[in-house]
Design a protein around this motif. Structure first.
Motif, PDB file in Angstrom:
ATOM      1  N   VAL A 138      45.829  13.079  57.497  1.00 20.11           N
ATOM      2  CA  VAL A 138      44.833  14.169  56.963  1.00 20.11           C
ATOM      3  C   VAL A 138      45.736  15.376  56.895  1.00 20.11           C
ATOM      4  O   VAL A 138      45.596  16.215  56.140  1.00 20.11           O
ATOM      5  N   GLY A 176      38.073  11.381  50.173  1.00 21.93           N
ATOM      6  CA  GLY A 176      39.136  10.401  50.003  1.00 21.93           C
ATOM      7  C   GLY A 176      39.003   9.355  51.308  1.00 21.93           C
ATOM      8  O   GLY A 176      37.963   8.869  51.398  1.00 21.93           O
ATOM      9  N   GLN A 177      40.188   8.929  51.749  1.00 22.49           N
ATOM     10  CA  GLN A 177      40.259   8.048  53.075  1.00 22.49           C
ATOM     11  C   GLN A 177      39.674   8.395  54.026  1.00 22.49           C
ATOM     12  O   GLN A 177      39.376   7.701  54.977  1.00 22.49           O
ATOM     13  N   THR A 186      40.119  13.801  64.339  1.00 24.16           N
ATOM     14  CA  THR A 186      40.863  12.706  63.818  1.00 24.16           C
ATOM     15  C   THR A 186      42.522  13.083  63.774  1.00 24.16           C
ATOM     16  O   THR A 186      43.190  12.207  63.605  1.00 24.16           O
ATOM     17  N   GLU A 193      36.632  13.638  40.866  1.00 25.77           N
ATOM     18  CA  GLU A 193      36.664  12.808  41.932  1.00 25.77           C
ATOM     19  C   GLU A 193      36.213  11.423  41.164  1.00 25.77           C
ATOM     20  O   GLU A 193      35.129  11.516  40.666  1.00 25.77           O
ATOM     21  N   TYR A 223      46.515  13.461  64.396  1.00 27.57           N
ATOM     22  CA  TYR A 223      47.426  12.671  65.240  1.00 27.57           C
ATOM     23  C   TYR A 223      47.798  13.670  66.044  1.00 27.57           C
ATOM     24  O   TYR A 223      49.128  13.299  66.809  1.00 27.57           O
ATOM     25  N   ALA A 231      40.575  10.087  36.480  1.00 30.81           N
ATOM     26  CA  ALA A 231      41.477  10.114  35.401  1.00 30.81           C
ATOM     27  C   ALA A 231      42.138   9.086  35.348  1.00 30.81           C
ATOM     28  O   ALA A 231      42.253   8.017  35.586  1.00 30.81           O
ATOM     29  N   ALA A 281      44.231  16.314  50.443  1.00 30.27           N
ATOM     30  CA  ALA A 281      45.185  17.074  49.639  1.00 30.27           C
ATOM     31  C   ALA A 281      44.654  17.704  48.609  1.00 30.27           C
ATOM     32  O   ALA A 281      44.785  19.023  48.674  1.00 30.27           O
ATOM     33  N   GLY A 312      49.666  12.794  51.142  1.00 28.69           N
ATOM     34  CA  GLY A 312      50.288  12.918  52.577  1.00 28.69           C
ATOM     35  C   GLY A 312      49.846  11.725  53.426  1.00 28.69           C
ATOM     36  O   GLY A 312      48.779  10.969  53.206  1.00 28.69           O
TER      37      GLY A 312
HETATM   38  C1  LIG Z   1      41.092   3.298  57.797  1.00 25.19           C
HETATM   39  C2  LIG Z   1      42.024   4.950  57.813  1.00 25.19           C
HETATM   40  C3  LIG Z   1      41.903   5.426  58.815  1.00 25.19           C
HETATM   41  C4  LIG Z   1      42.811   6.435  59.047  1.00 25.19           C
HETATM   42  N1  LIG Z   1      42.656   7.334  60.212  1.00 25.19           N
HETATM   43  C5  LIG Z   1      43.295   8.616  60.035  1.00 25.19           C
HETATM   44  C6  LIG Z   1      43.141   9.373  61.309  1.00 25.19           C
HETATM   45  O1  LIG Z   1      42.447   9.215  62.296  1.00 25.19           O
HETATM   46  N2  LIG Z   1      43.843  10.782  61.387  1.00 25.19           N
HETATM   47  C7  LIG Z   1      44.505  10.988  60.255  1.00 25.19           C
HETATM   48  O2  LIG Z   1      45.061  12.035  60.254  1.00 25.19           O
HETATM   49  N3  LIG Z   1      44.806  10.347  59.035  1.00 25.19           N
HETATM   50  C8  LIG Z   1      44.012   9.002  59.080  1.00 25.19           C
HETATM   51  N4  LIG Z   1      44.319   8.293  58.084  1.00 25.19           N
HETATM   52  C9  LIG Z   1      45.135   8.679  56.629  1.00 25.19           C
HETATM   53  C10 LIG Z   1      44.141   9.838  55.941  1.00 25.19           C
HETATM   54  O3  LIG Z   1      43.139   9.719  55.672  1.00 25.19           O
HETATM   55  C11 LIG Z   1      45.139   9.933  54.592  1.00 25.19           C
HETATM   56  O4  LIG Z   1      46.491  10.292  54.945  1.00 25.19           O
HETATM   57  C12 LIG Z   1      44.585  11.106  53.750  1.00 25.19           C
HETATM   58  O5  LIG Z   1      43.304  10.699  53.655  1.00 25.19           O
HETATM   59  C13 LIG Z   1      45.580  11.174  52.446  1.00 25.19           C
HETATM   60  O6  LIG Z   1      44.916  12.127  51.781  1.00 25.19           O
HETATM   61  P1  LIG Z   1      45.137  12.308  50.170  1.00 25.19           P
HETATM   62  O7  LIG Z   1      44.622  13.442  49.707  1.00 25.19           O
HETATM   63  O8  LIG Z   1      46.660  12.475  49.910  1.00 25.19           O
HETATM   64  O9  LIG Z   1      44.516  10.957  49.503  1.00 25.19           O
HETATM   65  P2  LIG Z   1      43.352  10.290  49.729  1.00 25.19           P
HETATM   66  O10 LIG Z   1      42.422  10.648  50.919  1.00 25.19           O
HETATM   67  O11 LIG Z   1      43.367   8.868  49.194  1.00 25.19           O
HETATM   68  O12 LIG Z   1      42.319  10.748  48.610  1.00 25.19           O
HETATM   69  C14 LIG Z   1      42.761  10.674  46.957  1.00 25.19           C
HETATM   70  C15 LIG Z   1      41.348  10.728  46.447  1.00 25.19           C
HETATM   71  O13 LIG Z   1      41.717  10.452  44.964  1.00 25.19           O
HETATM   72  C16 LIG Z   1      40.404   9.920  44.299  1.00 25.19           C
HETATM   73  N5  LIG Z   1      41.163   9.246  43.127  1.00 25.19           N
HETATM   74  C17 LIG Z   1      42.011   8.074  43.087  1.00 25.19           C
HETATM   75  N6  LIG Z   1      42.286   7.995  41.784  1.00 25.19           N
HETATM   76  C18 LIG Z   1      41.793   8.779  41.164  1.00 25.19           C
HETATM   77  C19 LIG Z   1      41.655   8.886  39.562  1.00 25.19           C
HETATM   78  N7  LIG Z   1      42.453   8.120  38.979  1.00 25.19           N
HETATM   79  N8  LIG Z   1      40.635   9.902  39.324  1.00 25.19           N
HETATM   80  C20 LIG Z   1      40.190  10.766  40.125  1.00 25.19           C
HETATM   81  N9  LIG Z   1      40.008  10.587  41.441  1.00 25.19           N
HETATM   82  C21 LIG Z   1      40.760   9.531  41.939  1.00 25.19           C
HETATM   83  C22 LIG Z   1      40.269   8.831  45.372  1.00 25.19           C
HETATM   84  O14 LIG Z   1      39.043   8.295  45.186  1.00 25.19           O
HETATM   85  C23 LIG Z   1      40.232  10.035  46.889  1.00 25.19           C
HETATM   86  O15 LIG Z   1      39.112  10.505  46.871  1.00 25.19           O
HETATM   87  C24 LIG Z   1      43.452   7.226  57.725  1.00 25.19           C
HETATM   88  C25 LIG Z   1      43.470   6.446  56.731  1.00 25.19           C
HETATM   89  C26 LIG Z   1      42.744   5.179  56.650  1.00 25.19           C
HETATM   90  C27 LIG Z   1      42.919   4.496  55.344  1.00 25.19           C
END
Ligand SMILES: Cc1cc2nc3c(=O)[nH]c(=O)nc-3n(C[C@H](O)[C@H](O)[C@H](O)COP(=O)(O)OP(=O)(O)OC[C@H]3O[C@@H](n4cnc5c(N)ncnc54)[C@H](O)[C@@H]3O)c2cc1C
Length: 475
Positions: free
Chosen positions: A423, A171-172, A90, A164, A92, A206, A145, A420
């Motif tokens: 990923v 997450g995403q 996945t 979580e 980029y 949270a 993250a 971020g």
């Molecule tokens: C459809 C889609 C496709 C993508 N494809 C790619 C790709 O091919 N390659 C790539 O590099 N990136 C891709 N991305 C982007 C990448 O997935 C995100 O940049 C990355 O997941 C962000 O990570 P994060 O940990 O900051 O946040 P998130 O992945 O959003 O994780 C946050 C976590 O916190 C949890 N959470 C939220 N609020 C609370 C709370 N109040 N209490 C407890 N838990 C909570 C959420 O449920 C989630 O599990 C894609 C994103 C999407 C939406």
């Protein structure tokens, strides 16, 4: 084929793609991987490593693959990257954008070589916990993250608990379509974490069930808030709540996690609103759900302003998405279900005070795009309901909360925040926050800060017991 051409990757045809959610790219064979790795110039100044947010030693694993040492390449990849199986499909590949070969020909296929390292090398390795430290740390949010921060801190010896809100970790990552990432890939990565002192608590939110300050009171010495931007941004037009209207994230999550049959039927006429990677993923998924049916992507600006990556745009074009530019959604029509999308034409207006191009609506230019399904993909925002104001989060341009300080600390001592835009960027952010937390605790307890140790202990590495499956987590 010369040195400047990439060893080709077999891809699915357009017809094969829209039939099902199967991986688009084939993997390299061993021999193809060796040939591709032999193209690497082994630069003295490896821009690929500098270009990687987590500084993966791509040059290092290219050398090993070119010498057919797939075991060495797998170990080197996994050393700095605990989500390698996810990223080898996945990412980029910012490393490839910076590869010097790109100046004269096609950059080395670094992401595909990472996949070859894991496919053909010994990759069922187990991370080894180092000398235990006593300070407990909480991570809120199990996206890339939070996971990266938890892994980094556990490798440094801290006991970590990850909270979580969803039933699944990732997450995403859980919304990334199966034509990019397979269902078991994240668990393949997490299985290697078996021996680390990380406890996962799912189904706890949270802001509702607890706050970061509660966790400090419970005895956690630091808390990382890594909640991402998981709430859909509303389009704010009439008709947005009609049956047949979806927001992209829950739509994509449902395709991956079930129950099946999102559209109920396959003959839907779909309009996707947006122009980023998520919009393209929604449109490409809709093409598959409708067996190659009518899918249009509506964007209020032109192709040059689309935020999606070249790979997503080209994929969408090849798979037959119709792009409708310079149309701004005005309302969604329908009574019992969506019947159409009313749009207005837009065009560029005079530059604003800062010289930026503006966009204006053309008067009397309304038109209706007939459709029965609308997917809204215009971005996400953080859901910070129930979080006290005093953290003073800085909100990143793409919506997630961050700490204001260089070490990611918020205005509340001991509470950190990060996230971020991809990923690997989220992982880099988690790594930075982990270093900040470790340095904060070292100072508090009168220790000298140390770099993260080798997660394989620098010695012979244990492997996963045969048949081991990553546990599923329950509240
Ligand atoms: C459809 C889609 C496709 C993508 N494809 C790619 C790709 O091919 N390659 C790539 O590099 N990136 C891709 N991305 C982007 C990448 O997935 C995100 O940049 C990355 O997941 C962000 O990570 P994060 O940990 O900051 O946040 P998130 O992945 O959003 O994780 C946050 C976590 O916190 C949890 N959470 C939220 N609020 C609370 C709370 N109040 N209490 C407890 N838990 C909570 C959420 O449920 C989630 O599990 C894609 C994103 C999407 C939406």
């Amino acid at each position: 084929m010369g040195r400047y051409d990439r060893v080709p990757i077999q891809e699915q045809t357009r017809e094969e793609r829209v039939e099902k959610f199967a991986l688009i790219d084939d993997a390299y064979s061993k021999q193809e991987a060796v040939l591709e790795a032999q193209r690497c110039l082994q630069c003295a100044m490896p821009y690929c490593v500098q270009g990687c947010p987590i500084s993966q030693d791509a040059r290092g694993y290219n050398i090993l693959i070119s010498q057919e040492d797939f075991d060495g390449a797998a170990r080197l990849t996994l050393r700095d990257n605990p989500l390698s199986t996810v990223l080898c499909k996945t990412c980029y590949h910012f490393c490839e954008d910076d590869c010097i070969m790109g100046g004269k020909g096609v950059p080395i296929a670094i992401r595909h070589l990472k996949r070859a390292a894991l496919d053909y090398g010994k990759s069922d390795l187990l991370y080894i916990p180092t000398k235990r430290k006593e300070e407990r740390i909480a991570v809120v949010g199990a996206g890339p993250a939070g996971l990266m921060a938890a892994w980094d801190l556990a490798v440094r010896g801290h006991p970590v608990t990850v909270f979580e809100t969803e039933p699944n970790l990732g997450g995403q990552v859980n919304t990334i379509p199966r034509y990019h990432l397979e269902a078991e890939d994240l668990n393949t990565d997490l299985a290697r974490w078996k021996n680390l002192d990380i406890k996962f608590v799912v189904g706890r939110r949270a802001g509702a069930d607890f706050t970061p300050k509660d966790l400090l009171k419970e005895g956690y010495e630091a808390v990382l808030v890594s909640v991402g931007a998981s709430k859909a941004r509303e389009l704010a037009v009439p008709g947005e709540h009609l049956p047949g209207v979806y927001h992209a994230l829950p739509f994509l999550l449902r395709i991956n996690m079930g129950p099946p049959g999102v559209f109920g039927r396959t003959d839907r006429r779909v309009v996707v609103i947006g122009a980023g990677d998520v919009a393209l993923d929604a449109a490409r998924s809709a093409r598959r759900l409708t067996g190659g049916g009518d899918v249009q992507l509506v964007y209020r600006r032109g192709p040059e302003d689309m935020k999606a990556t070249v790979e997503e745009k080209e994929g969408g074009q090849l798979e037959g998405i119709q792009f409708v530019f310079y149309r701004s959604p005005k309302r969604i029509l329908g009574t019992e279900r969506v019947e159409g999308l009313v749009v207005e034409r837009t065009e560029h207006g005079p530059p604003d005070a800062k010289g930026r191009r503006t966009l204006v609506v053309v008067p009397n230019s309304e038109e209706t795009i007939p459709c029965d399904t609308v997917i809204i993909a215009v971005g996400e925002v953080a859901d910070l309901e129930g979080f006290e104001k005093e953290y003073g989060f800085k909100i990143a341009s793409m919506g997630w909360p961050e700490g204001k300080h260089d070490d990611c600390m918020t205005d509340v001592e001991g509470v950190f925040a990060t996230g971020g835009r991809s990923v690997v960027h989220a992982m880099a952010a988690g790594e930075r926050a982990a270093a900040g937390i470790d340095a904060y605790l070292a100072k508090k307890h009168g220790r000298a800060p140390e770099p993260r140790p080798d997660p394989f202990g620098g010695s012979e590495v244990p492997t996963l017991p045969p048949g081991y499956e990553t546990p599923t987590w329950t509240p």
